[in-house]
Design a protein around this motif. Structure first.
Motif, PDB file in Angstrom:
ATOM      1  N   VAL A 210       0.828  -1.199   0.000  1.00  0.00           N
ATOM      2  CA  VAL A 210       0.000   0.000   0.000  1.00  0.00           C
ATOM      3  C   VAL A 210       0.865   1.252   0.000  1.00  0.00           C
ATOM      4  CG1 VAL A 210      -1.872   1.225   1.187  1.00  0.00           C
ATOM      5  CG2 VAL A 210      -1.724  -1.265   1.350  1.00  0.00           C
ATOM      6  N   ALA A 211       2.074   1.140   0.550  1.00  0.00           N
ATOM      7  CA  ALA A 211       2.890   2.314   0.848  1.00  0.00           C
ATOM      8  C   ALA A 211       3.685   2.854  -0.336  1.00  0.00           C
ATOM      9  CB  ALA A 211       3.840   1.996   1.999  1.00  0.00           C
ATOM     10  N   GLY A 212       4.194   1.956  -1.202  1.00  0.00           N
ATOM     11  CA  GLY A 212       5.026   2.416  -2.306  1.00  0.00           C
ATOM     12  C   GLY A 212       6.329   3.027  -1.859  1.00  0.00           C
ATOM     13  N   ARG A 213       6.913   2.486  -0.811  1.00  0.00           N
ATOM     14  CA  ARG A 213       8.159   3.019  -0.258  1.00  0.00           C
ATOM     15  C   ARG A 213       9.379   2.212  -0.683  1.00  0.00           C
ATOM     16  NH1 ARG A 213       7.668   6.690   4.015  1.00  0.00           N
ATOM     17  NH2 ARG A 213       5.505   7.134   4.644  1.00  0.00           N
ATOM     18  N   GLY A 214       9.362   1.654  -1.868  1.00  0.00           N
ATOM     19  CA  GLY A 214      10.530   0.940  -2.368  1.00  0.00           C
ATOM     20  C   GLY A 214      10.749  -0.420  -1.740  1.00  0.00           C
ATOM     21  N   ALA A 215       9.666  -1.079  -1.314  1.00  0.00           N
ATOM     22  CA  ALA A 215       9.795  -2.363  -0.633  1.00  0.00           C
ATOM     23  C   ALA A 215       9.596  -3.554  -1.554  1.00  0.00           C
ATOM     24  CB  ALA A 215       8.794  -2.444   0.522  1.00  0.00           C
ATOM     25  N   LEU A 216       9.497  -3.325  -2.876  1.00  0.00           N
ATOM     26  CA  LEU A 216       9.192  -4.443  -3.768  1.00  0.00           C
ATOM     27  C   LEU A 216      10.347  -5.432  -3.878  1.00  0.00           C
ATOM     28  CD1 LEU A 216       7.141  -2.785  -6.644  1.00  0.00           C
ATOM     29  CD2 LEU A 216       6.335  -3.953  -4.580  1.00  0.00           C
ATOM     30  N   ALA A 217      11.575  -4.937  -3.911  1.00  0.00           N
ATOM     31  CA  ALA A 217      12.718  -5.856  -3.978  1.00  0.00           C
ATOM     32  C   ALA A 217      12.747  -6.761  -2.750  1.00  0.00           C
ATOM     33  CB  ALA A 217      14.022  -5.078  -4.104  1.00  0.00           C
ATOM     34  N   ASP A 218      12.512  -6.176  -1.577  1.00  0.00           N
ATOM     35  CA  ASP A 218      12.451  -6.977  -0.352  1.00  0.00           C
ATOM     36  C   ASP A 218      11.284  -7.960  -0.402  1.00  0.00           C
ATOM     37  OD1 ASP A 218      14.625  -5.676   0.700  1.00  0.00           O
ATOM     38  OD2 ASP A 218      13.460  -4.352   2.019  1.00  0.00           O
ATOM     39  N   SER A 219      10.183  -7.534  -0.994  1.00  0.00           N
ATOM     40  CA  SER A 219       9.006  -8.407  -1.083  1.00  0.00           C
ATOM     41  C   SER A 219       9.303  -9.632  -1.933  1.00  0.00           C
ATOM     42  CB  SER A 219       7.819  -7.634  -1.673  1.00  0.00           C
ATOM     43  OG  SER A 219       7.480  -6.530  -0.868  1.00  0.00           O
ATOM     44  N   VAL A 220       9.967  -9.419  -3.070  1.00  0.00           N
ATOM     45  CA  VAL A 220      10.327 -10.537  -3.943  1.00  0.00           C
ATOM     46  C   VAL A 220      11.274 -11.484  -3.207  1.00  0.00           C
ATOM     47  CG1 VAL A 220      11.520 -11.171  -6.079  1.00  0.00           C
ATOM     48  CG2 VAL A 220       9.943  -9.220  -6.057  1.00  0.00           C
ATOM     49  N   GLU A 221      12.207 -10.918  -2.467  1.00  0.00           N
ATOM     50  CA  GLU A 221      13.139 -11.763  -1.705  1.00  0.00           C
ATOM     51  C   GLU A 221      12.389 -12.581  -0.663  1.00  0.00           C
ATOM     52  OE1 GLU A 221      17.226 -11.332   0.998  1.00  0.00           O
ATOM     53  OE2 GLU A 221      16.477  -9.618  -0.154  1.00  0.00           O
ATOM     54  N   GLY A 224      10.847 -15.672  -1.810  1.00  0.00           N
ATOM     55  CA  GLY A 224      11.777 -16.660  -2.347  1.00  0.00           C
ATOM     56  C   GLY A 224      12.123 -16.436  -3.795  1.00  0.00           C
ATOM     57  N   GLY A 225      12.042 -15.180  -4.252  1.00  0.00           N
ATOM     58  CA  GLY A 225      12.352 -14.855  -5.637  1.00  0.00           C
ATOM     59  C   GLY A 225      11.139 -14.859  -6.547  1.00  0.00           C
ATOM     60  N   ALA A 226      10.020 -15.331  -6.065  1.00  0.00           N
ATOM     61  CA  ALA A 226       8.798 -15.358  -6.877  1.00  0.00           C
ATOM     62  C   ALA A 226       8.165 -13.969  -6.918  1.00  0.00           C
ATOM     63  CB  ALA A 226       7.801 -16.357  -6.301  1.00  0.00           C
ATOM     64  N   THR A 227       7.655 -13.596  -8.079  1.00  0.00           N
ATOM     65  CA  THR A 227       7.008 -12.286  -8.219  1.00  0.00           C
ATOM     66  C   THR A 227       5.488 -12.388  -8.246  1.00  0.00           C
ATOM     67  OG1 THR A 227       7.190 -12.408 -10.634  1.00  0.00           O
ATOM     68  CG2 THR A 227       8.988 -11.313  -9.453  1.00  0.00           C
ATOM     69  N   ASP A 228       4.973 -13.628  -8.296  1.00  0.00           N
ATOM     70  CA  ASP A 228       3.521 -13.778  -8.243  1.00  0.00           C
ATOM     71  C   ASP A 228       3.048 -13.508  -6.818  1.00  0.00           C
ATOM     72  OD1 ASP A 228       4.739 -16.189  -7.293  1.00  0.00           O
ATOM     73  OD2 ASP A 228       2.778 -17.162  -7.384  1.00  0.00           O
ATOM     74  N   ARG A 229       1.788 -13.196  -6.662  1.00  0.00           N
ATOM     75  CA  ARG A 229       1.160 -12.933  -5.373  1.00  0.00           C
ATOM     76  C   ARG A 229       1.805 -11.758  -4.631  1.00  0.00           C
ATOM     77  NH1 ARG A 229      -0.722 -17.962  -1.937  1.00  0.00           N
ATOM     78  NH2 ARG A 229      -2.495 -16.570  -1.602  1.00  0.00           N
ATOM     79  N   ILE A 230       2.302 -10.802  -5.416  1.00  0.00           N
ATOM     80  CA  ILE A 230       2.727  -9.509  -4.883  1.00  0.00           C
ATOM     81  C   ILE A 230       2.002  -8.455  -5.703  1.00  0.00           C
ATOM     82  CG2 ILE A 230       4.639  -7.916  -4.457  1.00  0.00           C
ATOM     83  CD1 ILE A 230       6.540 -10.315  -4.520  1.00  0.00           C
ATOM     84  N   ALA A 238       6.774  -1.053 -10.316  1.00  0.00           N
ATOM     85  CA  ALA A 238       6.293  -2.439 -10.257  1.00  0.00           C
ATOM     86  C   ALA A 238       6.809  -3.283 -11.414  1.00  0.00           C
ATOM     87  CB  ALA A 238       4.772  -2.462 -10.226  1.00  0.00           C
ATOM     88  N   ALA A 239       6.743  -2.746 -12.634  1.00  0.00           N
ATOM     89  CA  ALA A 239       7.127  -3.526 -13.819  1.00  0.00           C
ATOM     90  C   ALA A 239       8.591  -3.936 -13.767  1.00  0.00           C
ATOM     91  CB  ALA A 239       6.842  -2.720 -15.079  1.00  0.00           C
ATOM     92  N   GLU A 240       9.433  -3.097 -13.198  1.00  0.00           N
ATOM     93  CA  GLU A 240      10.858  -3.415 -13.104  1.00  0.00           C
ATOM     94  C   GLU A 240      11.102  -4.652 -12.255  1.00  0.00           C
ATOM     95  OE1 GLU A 240      12.792   0.039 -11.571  1.00  0.00           O
ATOM     96  OE2 GLU A 240      11.659   1.391 -12.881  1.00  0.00           O
ATOM     97  N   HIS A 241      10.183  -4.925 -11.337  1.00  0.00           N
ATOM     98  CA  HIS A 241      10.327  -6.080 -10.451  1.00  0.00           C
ATOM     99  C   HIS A 241       9.445  -7.242 -10.885  1.00  0.00           C
ATOM    100  CE1 HIS A 241      12.650  -3.779  -7.466  1.00  0.00           C
ATOM    101  NE2 HIS A 241      11.843  -2.770  -7.760  1.00  0.00           N
ATOM    102  N   GLY A 242       8.714  -7.078 -11.985  1.00  0.00           N
ATOM    103  CA  GLY A 242       7.823  -8.124 -12.445  1.00  0.00           C
ATOM    104  C   GLY A 242       6.607  -8.300 -11.566  1.00  0.00           C
ATOM    105  N   VAL A 243       6.217  -7.210 -10.905  1.00  0.00           N
ATOM    106  CA  VAL A 243       5.129  -7.239  -9.938  1.00  0.00           C
ATOM    107  C   VAL A 243       3.899  -6.554 -10.527  1.00  0.00           C
ATOM    108  CG1 VAL A 243       4.409  -6.282  -7.705  1.00  0.00           C
ATOM    109  CG2 VAL A 243       6.649  -7.360  -7.929  1.00  0.00           C
ATOM    110  N   VAL A 244       2.719  -7.007 -10.131  1.00  0.00           N
ATOM    111  CA  VAL A 244       1.464  -6.424 -10.613  1.00  0.00           C
ATOM    112  C   VAL A 244       1.207  -5.078  -9.941  1.00  0.00           C
ATOM    113  CG1 VAL A 244      -1.052  -6.663 -10.592  1.00  0.00           C
ATOM    114  CG2 VAL A 244       0.385  -8.627 -11.163  1.00  0.00           C
TER     115      VAL A 244
END
Length: 301
Positions: A210-221, A224-230, A238-244
């Motif tokens: 919800v925040a958009g504070r640059g946490a997507l890389a940590d989220s993918v980690e 376990g490296g998966a970008t689904d369900r984020i 978002a697109a740079e991380h393969g996230v919806v």
């Protein structure tokens, strides 16, 4: 009528009070005498011009997606509502004004304040949409970034009501509030991955940013490296991380009414961070953009 008008893109100071003609309701619309207006982070992004490609705006414009008030005119092809009814919902053409139009609304329970009613439309729609995209179910663990805001807090409660375990990130001042909602709280920022892993040794099943504070890389980690369900509603990277990135609205007045009853019965909690007079819309934007409000920011005409 008085309205707050955006005539040029820029900082909060570009928002100015002006006199406009009251809008006339068209087919499917009602006009309300506005009692409360919801202020959202998107309002500031539109005001600044940062979202002009995703949300084209013709200037001058009136901002505001959420409105609550008493019906004072009913357009053609509208049933189930009469002049004088208390309603809340999504505005058509902007809500920062003394009168506004809506075609997607629900009746306000008498026990629900105008302020808490107007805090619901965006939070309910966004929470339901993203949780549906994530497919979270009972027994799973959901990580919510920005869990103390208006959208995040409601998403936490909806997920918990479905039997989902929720870990929520927020600033240090909101940790107790998150725990009170039933989430497992932790702070955002450096060391987030380690903190979440300590709270969820088996990993997290889904992430709602919800925040958009640059946490997507940590989220993918953390996934376990998966970008689904984020899913993020706030990070343009978002697109740079393969996230919806989810921004499409799916409005359901019946669902609004359902959640409003839950809030009126205090089954769900909705906190109001601050209220401002309509003329103080610039200060409301500054407060929203500070990221430190503990609840919904509301304008009161």
């Amino acid at each position: 009528m008085k309205a707050v008008v955006l005539e040029e893109f820029g900082g909060p100071e570009v928002l100015r009070v002006a006199e406009l003609d009251a809008p006339e309701p068209g087919p499917g619309q009602v006009r309300v005498r506005v009692r409360a207006i919801g202020v959202n982070p998107l309002d500031g992004k539109i005001r600044s011009g940062a979202m002009r490609d995703a949300f084209p705006v013709s200037l001058p414009a009136v901002l505001g997606a959420e409105v609550a008030g008493e019906v004072d005119a009913v357009g053609p092809d509208v049933s189930g509502v009469s002049v004088g009814d208390a309603v809340f919902g999504f505005s058509d053409g902007g809500a920062y004004a003394e009168q506004a139009l809506t075609s997607s609304f629900a009746h306000k329970p008498a026990e629900l304040s105008w302020e808490r009613a107007v805090a619901l439309p965006v939070a309910v729609e966004t929470s339901d949409r993203v949780l549906r995209l994530l497919g979270v179910k009972s027994g799973e663990t959901l990580l919510v970034h920005g869990a103390a805001g208006a959208v995040g807090a409601l998403a936490v409660q909806i997920a918990l009501a479905s039997g989902v375990r929720v870990i929520g990130t927020a600033g240090a001042g909101n940790q107790e509030r998150l725990a009170g909602l039933g989430a497992v709280p932790t702070t955002y920022g450096d060391g987030l991955v380690d903190r979440v892993r300590a709270l969820a040794p088996d990993g997290v099943d889904a992430v709602f940013d919800v925040a958009g504070r640059g946490a997507l890389a940590d989220s993918v980690e953390l996934r376990g490296g998966a970008t689904d369900r984020i899913v993020t509603i706030a990070d343009p990277g978002a697109a740079e991380h393969g996230v919806v990135f989810s921004g499409a609205s799916e409005r359901d007045p019946a669902r609004l009414a359902e959640v409003a009853e839950l809030v009126a019965r205090e089954s769900f909690t909705v906190d109001i961070g601050a209220t401002f007079p309509l003329a103080d819309a610039p200060e409301a934007h500054r407060t929203t953009e500070s990221g430190h409000s503990q609840g919904k920011i509301v304008l009161l005409p």
